[in-house]
Design a protein around this motif. Structure first.
Motif, short mmCIF file in Angstrom:
data_model
loop_
_atom_site.label_atom_id
_atom_site.label_comp_id
_atom_site.label_asym_id
_atom_site.label_seq_id
_atom_site.Cartn_x
_atom_site.Cartn_y
_atom_site.Cartn_z
N ILE A 11 -33.93 -11.62 51.47
CA ILE A 11 -33.92 -12.39 52.71
C ILE A 11 -32.51 -12.78 53.13
O ILE A 11 -32.23 -12.88 54.34
CB ILE A 11 -34.84 -13.63 52.58
CG1 ILE A 11 -35.22 -14.15 53.98
CG2 ILE A 11 -34.20 -14.70 51.74
CD1 ILE A 11 -36.05 -13.19 54.78
N TRP A 12 -31.60 -13.01 52.18
CA TRP A 12 -30.25 -13.41 52.59
C TRP A 12 -29.52 -12.28 53.31
O TRP A 12 -28.69 -12.53 54.18
CB TRP A 12 -29.44 -13.94 51.41
CG TRP A 12 -29.05 -12.94 50.35
CD1 TRP A 12 -29.69 -12.69 49.18
CD2 TRP A 12 -27.89 -12.09 50.37
NE1 TRP A 12 -29.03 -11.73 48.45
CE2 TRP A 12 -27.91 -11.35 49.17
CE3 TRP A 12 -26.85 -11.89 51.27
CZ2 TRP A 12 -26.93 -10.42 48.84
CZ3 TRP A 12 -25.88 -10.95 50.95
CH2 TRP A 12 -25.91 -10.22 49.76
N LEU A 13 -29.84 -11.04 52.98
CA LEU A 13 -29.26 -9.91 53.70
C LEU A 13 -29.82 -9.83 55.11
O LEU A 13 -29.10 -9.51 56.07
CB LEU A 13 -29.53 -8.61 52.95
CG LEU A 13 -28.62 -8.32 51.74
CD1 LEU A 13 -29.12 -7.11 50.97
CD2 LEU A 13 -27.18 -8.10 52.18
N ARG A 222 -17.46 -13.81 40.15
CA ARG A 222 -17.58 -15.04 39.38
C ARG A 222 -17.14 -16.22 40.22
O ARG A 222 -16.44 -16.07 41.21
CB ARG A 222 -16.73 -14.95 38.10
CG ARG A 222 -17.08 -13.79 37.19
CD ARG A 222 -16.34 -13.91 35.86
NE ARG A 222 -14.91 -14.13 36.04
CZ ARG A 222 -14.02 -13.16 36.20
NH1 ARG A 222 -14.42 -11.89 36.21
NH2 ARG A 222 -12.73 -13.44 36.34
N LYS A 223 -17.53 -17.42 39.80
CA LYS A 223 -17.25 -18.63 40.57
C LYS A 223 -15.77 -18.81 40.84
O LYS A 223 -15.35 -19.14 41.96
CB LYS A 223 -17.80 -19.84 39.84
CG LYS A 223 -17.68 -21.14 40.65
CD LYS A 223 -18.35 -22.29 39.92
CE LYS A 223 -18.26 -23.57 40.74
NZ LYS A 223 -18.93 -24.72 40.06
N GLU A 224 -14.92 -18.56 39.84
CA GLU A 224 -13.48 -18.74 40.02
C GLU A 224 -12.89 -17.71 40.99
O GLU A 224 -11.93 -17.99 41.71
CB GLU A 224 -12.75 -18.68 38.68
CG GLU A 224 -12.98 -17.44 37.86
CD GLU A 224 -14.16 -17.58 36.91
OE1 GLU A 224 -14.17 -16.88 35.87
OE2 GLU A 224 -15.07 -18.39 37.19
N PHE A 276 -20.41 -15.66 50.68
CA PHE A 276 -21.07 -16.93 50.91
C PHE A 276 -22.58 -16.76 51.02
O PHE A 276 -23.36 -17.52 50.42
CB PHE A 276 -20.53 -17.58 52.18
CG PHE A 276 -21.20 -18.88 52.53
CD1 PHE A 276 -20.88 -20.05 51.87
CD2 PHE A 276 -22.16 -18.93 53.53
CE1 PHE A 276 -21.50 -21.26 52.18
CE2 PHE A 276 -22.80 -20.12 53.85
CZ PHE A 276 -22.47 -21.28 53.18
N PHE A 277 -23.02 -15.76 51.75
CA PHE A 277 -24.46 -15.52 51.89
C PHE A 277 -25.07 -15.07 50.56
O PHE A 277 -26.17 -15.48 50.20
CB PHE A 277 -24.71 -14.47 52.97
CG PHE A 277 -24.83 -15.05 54.36
CD1 PHE A 277 -26.07 -15.24 54.96
CD2 PHE A 277 -23.70 -15.41 55.07
CE1 PHE A 277 -26.18 -15.78 56.23
CE2 PHE A 277 -23.79 -15.95 56.34
CZ PHE A 277 -25.04 -16.14 56.93
N GLN A 278 -24.34 -14.23 49.83
CA GLN A 278 -24.85 -13.71 48.56
C GLN A 278 -25.02 -14.80 47.51
O GLN A 278 -26.01 -14.80 46.77
CB GLN A 278 -23.90 -12.63 48.04
CG GLN A 278 -24.35 -11.99 46.72
CD GLN A 278 -23.34 -11.00 46.20
OE1 GLN A 278 -22.19 -10.96 46.64
NE2 GLN A 278 -23.78 -10.16 45.27
N HIS A 279 -24.09 -15.75 47.46
CA HIS A 279 -24.09 -16.73 46.38
C HIS A 279 -24.57 -18.12 46.79
O HIS A 279 -25.01 -18.89 45.93
CB HIS A 279 -22.69 -16.84 45.80
CG HIS A 279 -22.25 -15.61 45.07
ND1 HIS A 279 -22.59 -15.34 43.77
CD2 HIS A 279 -21.53 -14.53 45.50
CE1 HIS A 279 -22.08 -14.17 43.40
NE2 HIS A 279 -21.43 -13.67 44.43
#
Length: 377
Positions: A11-13, A222-224, A276-279
Motif C-alpha cells: 500500500i505504501w507504493l 539502515r537508520k543511520e 520516507f514512504f518505505q520506512h
C-alpha cells in the motif's frame, strides 16, 4: 522488504504513486506562467518553491517501476512486457497525443500565439508524433521496459556492491555532472562538449534510478543511513530552488536550469521521498475504506498524468492561470472581464486542486470506456 514485495499489494507504493501523481499538475501550472513574471518578483520566487517541490516525481515513478519489474523473485517474460506494458504505453500515447494535437491545433491559447492559426496537417502530424510536453515520459519508460530483460541479467546476478557501484556511476554521470554544468560560472569552459563526447549510454538516463528502486527494495537503508538520505533530499530541494533563482538572477530572465527532473538535485529528493514512504509511511495502519480509496486513486494515477494538461488548458482558454485571470491571454472572448491579479502563493494551490479534481474525474470517465480503457489509461 523482500516479503513485502511478494504480497498481493504494497500500500505504501500505491500511496507514493498517488502523491507523486498529485503534485505533477502543480509544476506544470507554474511552468505555464514562467515567462510572464519578472525574475525578482514574489510570484517568480514562489513558483520556484512550488516547482522545486515537484521535481522528484519522475525519478520516483521510475523507482516504483524498478521495484516491480526488477524483482528477482518474479519471472521476466519479454513477450509479456512488450504486449502488456510497452503496447499500453504506445496506445495511451497515440490516443492522448491525438486529442492533444487536435486540441492544440484547433484551440491554441493566445499566450503562445498572437492569433489563432488555421488548421495545418503538418502541424497536427508533428504534434501527434512528438506528443504534449509531459508525454516524453512514455517514450522513456517504454524504452526502459524494452531494456528490462537485459537489465535483469545484471540485477538478478549482481552483488550488493555491484549494484551500488552501478548506481553511483549512473548518479555521477547521468545526474550530478549535468546539474553542475548548469552553474553559470562553468559555462565559459568546455565541460559540456567533453561530457557529450563521453557517450555514457547504458548508465545514462533513468536506468540508474530504475535499478535504485529495486536496490532499496532488496536492501532497505539502515537508520543511520536514512538520516543522510533525508539530509541529501533537503539539500537537493535547496539546490533546486535557490540555485535556480540565483541562476535566473545571473541571466536576468526566467530559467529552468536547475528544475530538470533528470538532474542530481531532483534525484536526491526522489531517493529521500522514496525512503520516507518505505520506512515511515509503511508503518501506518490504514482502515479498509482508506486502503480501498488509495487503491482507487492509484488505479486512476496514470490516467491523471495523461490528461491533466488537457484539463489545465481548458482553464487557460479562459485566461485563468496561477497568477491572474487575464482576458488578454484567453482564447475565447473574455473582454467583458477585467484583468484580475492573483498572487501565485494563493493562485497556484487553488488552481492545482481544481485541476487535480478535474483530472481524476476525466481519468475515471476514461476508465469506464468498454474494451479499450486498459489501453489508454
Amino acid at each position: 522488504m523482500a516479503e513485502q514485495l511478494n504480497k498481493p499489494r504494497v500500500i505504501w507504493l500505491d500511496l507514493l504513486r498517488v502523491v507523486a501523481t498529485c503534485v505533477v499538475p502543480l509544476t506544470h501550472l507554474c511552468s505555464n506562467c514562467w515567462n510572464l513574471v519578472d525574475v525578482r518578483s514574489a510570484d517568480y520566487i514562489v513558483m520556484n518553491f512550488y516547482a522545486g517541490f515537484c521535481r522528484w516525481v519522475v525519478p520516483a515513478f521510475v523507482m516504483i517501476s524498478g521495484v516491480f519489474f526488477l524483482n528477482p523473485s518474479k519471472p521476466c517474460d519479454p513477450k509479456k512486457i512488450f504486449t502488456k506494458n510497452v503496447v499500453r504505453m504506445a496506445t495511451s500515447f497515440l490516443f492522448w497525443s491525438f486529442l492533444y494535437a487536435l486540441q492544440w491545433t484547433l484551440f491554441r491559447p493566445r499566450a503562445q500565439f498572437e492569433t489563432v492559426q488555421p488548421f495545418s496537417k503538418k502541424f497536427f502530424l508533428s504534434e501527434l508524433i512528438v506528443g504534449e510536453y509531459h508525454m516524453w515520459y512514455l517514450y522513456m519508460i517504454a524504452l526502459i521496459y524494452l531494456l528490462t530483460p537485459l537489465i535483469r541479467v545484471f540485477t538478478d546476478n549482481a552483488t550488493k556492491k555491484q549494484l551500488e557501484a552501478f548506481m553511483v556511476l549512473s548518479f555521477v554521470f547521468a545526474h550530478f555532472i549535468p546539474m553542475v554544468m548548469e552553474i553559470p560560472f562553468l559555462e565559459q569552459f568546455t565541460f559540456r562538449d567533453v561530457y557529450e563526447d563521453l557517450n555514457i549510454g547504458f548508465i545514462g538516463g533513468y536506468v540508474g534510478v530504475y535499478v535504485g528502486g529495486q536496490y532499496m527494495a532488496r536492501y532497505p537503508f539502515r537508520k543511520e543511513i536514512r538520516k543522510w538520505i533525508y539530509l541529501s533530499g533537503v539539500l537537493g530541494y535547496f539546490i533546486t530552488v535557490f540555485g535556480n533563482i540565483l541562476v535566473s538572477f545571473d541571466k536576468g530572465k526566467p530559467t529552468k536550469a536547475l528544475l530538470g527532473a533528470e538532474l542530481g538535485c531532483s534525484v536526491m529528493i526522489a531517493y529521500a521521498v522514496f525512503t520516507f514512504f518505505q520506512h515511515e509511511v509503511s508503518k501506518l495502519k490504514f482502515k479498509k475504506d482508506i486502503v480501498k480509496g488509495i487503491k482507487w486513486l492509484s488505479a486512476r494515477s496514470f490516467g491523471v498524468y495523461l490528461c491533466h494538461v488537457f484539463v489545465m488548458r481548458a482553464f487557460q482558454y479562459f485566461g485563468i492561470q496561477v497568477i491572474h485571470i487575464s482576458p488578454e491571454h484567453a482564447t475565447v472572448d473574455m473582454s467583458f472581464m477585467p484583468y484580475i491579479k492573483i498572487p501565485a502563493a494563493i493562485g497556484a494551490p487553488l488552481l492545482w486542486i481544481v485541476v487535480l479534481i478535474g483530472a481524476f474525474f476525466v481519468s475515471w470517465i476514461v476508465s469506464k470506456i468498454p474494451k479499450i480503457a486498459k489501453y489508454i489509461s
